[in-house]
Each structure stands twice: as structure tokens, then as C-alpha cells.
Design a protein around this motif. Sequence first.
Motif, mmCIF file in Angstrom:
data_model
loop_
_atom_site.group_PDB
_atom_site.id
_atom_site.type_symbol
_atom_site.label_atom_id
_atom_site.label_comp_id
_atom_site.label_asym_id
_atom_site.label_seq_id
_atom_site.Cartn_x
_atom_site.Cartn_y
_atom_site.Cartn_z
ATOM 1 N N MET A 62 0.821 -1.184 -0.141
ATOM 2 C CA MET A 62 0.190 0.083 0.052
ATOM 3 C C MET A 62 0.828 1.121 -0.005
ATOM 4 N N VAL A 63 0.464 2.414 -0.790
ATOM 5 C CA VAL A 63 1.064 3.382 -0.921
ATOM 6 C C VAL A 63 1.140 4.261 0.178
ATOM 7 N N GLN A 64 2.135 4.658 1.184
ATOM 8 C CA GLN A 64 2.045 5.509 2.228
ATOM 9 C C GLN A 64 2.399 6.939 2.045
ATOM 10 N N ALA A 65 3.288 7.303 1.213
ATOM 11 C CA ALA A 65 3.919 8.555 1.040
ATOM 12 C C ALA A 65 4.441 8.713 -0.364
ATOM 13 N N ILE A 66 4.755 10.032 -0.692
ATOM 14 C CA ILE A 66 5.776 10.160 -2.092
ATOM 15 C C ILE A 66 6.558 11.289 -1.527
ATOM 16 N N SER A 135 4.631 12.215 -14.400
ATOM 17 C CA SER A 135 3.395 11.979 -15.374
ATOM 18 C C SER A 135 2.614 10.524 -14.712
ATOM 19 N N GLU A 136 3.267 9.800 -14.070
ATOM 20 C CA GLU A 136 2.798 8.589 -13.713
ATOM 21 C C GLU A 136 2.340 8.573 -12.122
ATOM 22 N N LEU A 137 2.492 9.617 -11.408
ATOM 23 C CA LEU A 137 2.113 9.637 -9.979
ATOM 24 C C LEU A 137 0.669 9.229 -9.763
ATOM 25 N N PRO A 138 -0.387 9.760 -10.596
ATOM 26 C CA PRO A 138 -1.742 9.477 -10.430
ATOM 27 C C PRO A 138 -1.966 7.955 -10.055
ATOM 28 N N ARG A 139 -1.060 6.908 -10.467
ATOM 29 C CA ARG A 139 -1.122 5.691 -10.242
ATOM 30 C C ARG A 139 -0.612 5.290 -9.144
ATOM 31 N N PHE A 140 -0.133 6.212 -8.189
ATOM 32 C CA PHE A 140 0.518 5.934 -6.940
ATOM 33 C C PHE A 140 0.022 7.047 -5.989
ATOM 34 N N THR A 141 -1.399 7.037 -5.819
ATOM 35 C CA THR A 141 -1.814 7.851 -4.832
ATOM 36 C C THR A 141 -1.927 7.311 -3.474
#
Length: 489
Positions: A62-66, A135-141
Motif C-alpha cells: 500500500m502506498v504510504q507517502a511520496i 506523469s505517472e504519479l496518479p497511479r500511486f496515490t
Amino acid sequence: MDLTAWTCCTDSQDLPWWAWLVVGGFVGGLLIFILTRVIAVHRSGTTLDPLPRLTEEPVSAMVQAIHPAPLPAWSRRHTSRIGRLVDWYRGLAPAAAHEAYVRSLMHDAWLVEVEYATKSGERARACLADVIPGSELPRFTVGADISVRCFESPRTRLRADAAAGAPATMRCMLADSFTDMPRAGYDLDGVRVRVERVRWSEPRAGSPFFGIMEFKTEHDPSGGKVGGERRSFPATPQDIWAGMSQPAPVIRGAEPAPRPESVHEVRLWEDSDSFARTELIFAPIFWVCLPVAAIGLLWFLTVNDSSDAGPDGFFWVLWVAVFVWLLVSVGVLVHRFSIRKEDLVSHERIYRHGVLCTLHRAPWDRSGGEGDSSPTFIALDSRLDDRAAARIHRAFHTWILAVTAVDASCLDEILPAEQLFGREAQGGWYLPFVSGFGTAEDFAAHQWVLVTAPEDPEAALPIVTTVPQGKAFRRMRAKARRQIERSRR
């Protein structure tokens, strides 16, 4: 006792004790320094080491932070005072120019931090080693579920996260399902060395690890490639292939194709100077003969011993040492025979499945590091028609020129044309090195090679066999025919 009178005698002169002390201290200090450096390098790791072993199956995370991806490590030298002094001495651009150039490579690059469950059920936090473009960050919310490949051993060479909100020091990788997604580079900080980062001038599709980098595996603990489709090539080879509709003709030579007549001939081509046979067979036999001769000498001394007490303890120690020597030598000989047997099997495969190719110079030479250079090559299947061969050759030529202006790191491995340009380009290979060639100036045009696909589809590289020419070719063919005649008798 007068220490000043103590001298050590040599063949040339008498030196005082303090001179020997100084020499011994210097040599000892040098050895200690070298040993310390070797240990330090070993403990700090190197990028030549394989990556740790991966878990067998991808896991859900699960994505936690960017976090913003840090700059490549090599730019740090140019921001220090010593670095600026070195740049000034070598006539390089100022540190600010290097910093601006490095930042120009970023292209909105990000580290994605995820959390997943280990085999033991514990929750682990790690950053993706794949650097994600903006450009690909929307896949990693935050809160999104993704599939990752994690390391079996999660230890890192970096310190634990010291500040709240700092990126995790552990690393994991995107699974194969993300092959089509572009990456801006990779960040392996702490996995092999403390700092290991790469940024590309433009995002590329495909994993920068699978099918490219070496991993520790169950079958090859010293390092092997994890299967995966490599698509991370610069300069868009598909577009280059599409533009090769009217390529210039390529000269392939009019001489008849020198196809091998027998397995014996392939063996001679593979080992033209008999070095492999000497190293794998004759040398181990010689080392077996030495302890046998030593046992004979010890037996002679034992039988002819005229003393009443018989051989002393040191003599029996020699017996044990010689027998251990013999056992080790026999073990090495057996191991070398097994290697030789594998070579003979590969020679049979080369003869049965090898593709005879014409060899052409590629428009790029590899630097040897000592001022010399070695040529790289384009191999074309001799069965291709002229139009197909010309298109593959021109596509390779155009792509290599474009790559060397961007990032030539992918030119260090053998690349089939179909991997770059698609199935229509089957029958061509880029070869960074061919055994038997010297520097670029020594290259003779229109040579021949046999390219044999590996038996295991997961294997990394095909086998490339140089085909001799001229007198060497005629001599080896005549020798192979004589060997066949003797085997038939």
C-alpha cells in the motif's frame, strides 16, 4: 648487552638493528593499510556485487507517502570546496553548472514509499527503487494497492529513518505487471552501497532491474539475472525501426559461407590455441603427477632408512601433507573434466543450432581505459535477404549513434535486434565484444561468427564463436577431417 652493537648480517653489508626495524615497520604499516582498505571496501560494498535475492512471488503493498527523488550522488563532489578546487585544476565547469545540469535530468522524479507484509507477518516500509516520473504519479496515490517484488534480506547500509517523514531506507521493486510504465531512473541507496542513484535524460519504459542487473538466486548464489523483458532502451528504437523503410544497402561480401563440417571443427574454432584443453586437462594432470612423485620419493626414503629409531614425527607429517595434496589435485582434475564435458556439450549445440552471421563494424568503440579502444559489432544472419539485412544494419547503426549521445550503458551487453525493434528484425545482433579481435585498428571487415541461442530461454547471453579465415581456416578444417578419419578407423 649493548644494543647499538647489534647488527644483522646480509650478503652485501651489515645493517644496524634500527634500520631493519624501520624497514619492517614501513612494510608492516603498508600491509596493515592495504588490509584495512580491502576490509573497508568489502564492508562498504560495491556496485559490482549482485543484488540480494528476491522473494519468490510478488506481494501486495500500500502506498504510504511520496518523496522527491534525491540528486545523483556524483554531483556531490562538485558542491564541496575540494570538489570545486579539483574542477578548477582540471578545467571543468563551475559547480553551479554541474548542479544545474544534474537538476535538468530530474524531470519531476519521485520516490514512492510503500508498506507490505513480510513472510513472518511483520509490516515493513520501503521506497520503490524505481524512480517514478511525475506523469505517472496518479497511479500511486496514497492508499493505493500495488504489486512489488521485495528482497528476502531487508537489511540496508543506511541508517534508520532519523526524522519523522523521512523516506524509508529499505528498497523494493515494482513487479512485472508494471513493465509498460515509464521510469525516470532508479535509486538503490543502501542495497549494495550507501549511495547508488541513476537518472535518465528522459523516462523509459520497463524495469531497470529485471533481465538487466545481477541478483543472487537459488541456482546461482554468486549472481544471475532475474527473468524479465527489458524495455528500458533510450532513443526509442521502435520509432527508428519504423523510419527504416528505404535503408542503404549493406556490403556483405561475396565469399562462400564457411559453415562448419563437423563438431570437431567447431571445437577447433572455440579453442584455436588449445588453451582451454591445456588449462582444463593437461595442467591438472601435471599437478596430480607432482604429489605422486613426492609419494614415490617418500617411499624410497622410508624403505632405505638405516636409522634404528625409524622416521621421526616430522617425516609422517610430510606423508600426510603429500596425501592431502594428492587428494586436492585429484579433486581439481575431476572438476576440470566435468567442465570440459560441459564444453563439449556446448560445442555440439553450436554445431547443431549455430547461426552463421556476417560481422560488421558498429559506429561506436568501447574505451579500454588505457587510451586504446575495442570495436563493437553488428552481426547479420547470412540467410537474410539483402533488403532485410540492410534494414537491420541501418536501424542498429542509427540507434547506436543516438544512444551514445544519451546513455551508452546499455551497449555493454549483447542485444538481439528483435528485442529492440520487434519480431520483424529477427536475425541481427549487437555484439559489444567478439573473442579473437584486438583494437579497433586491427579489425578486418566481413568476418564471420556463429551465434548460438542459449539452451535455457531464461539464460542471458547467446554463444558467439569466431570463424577463422584464410590459412587458419584451411588448417583447422584439414585437422578436423583427419580427426574424423582416425575416429572412423
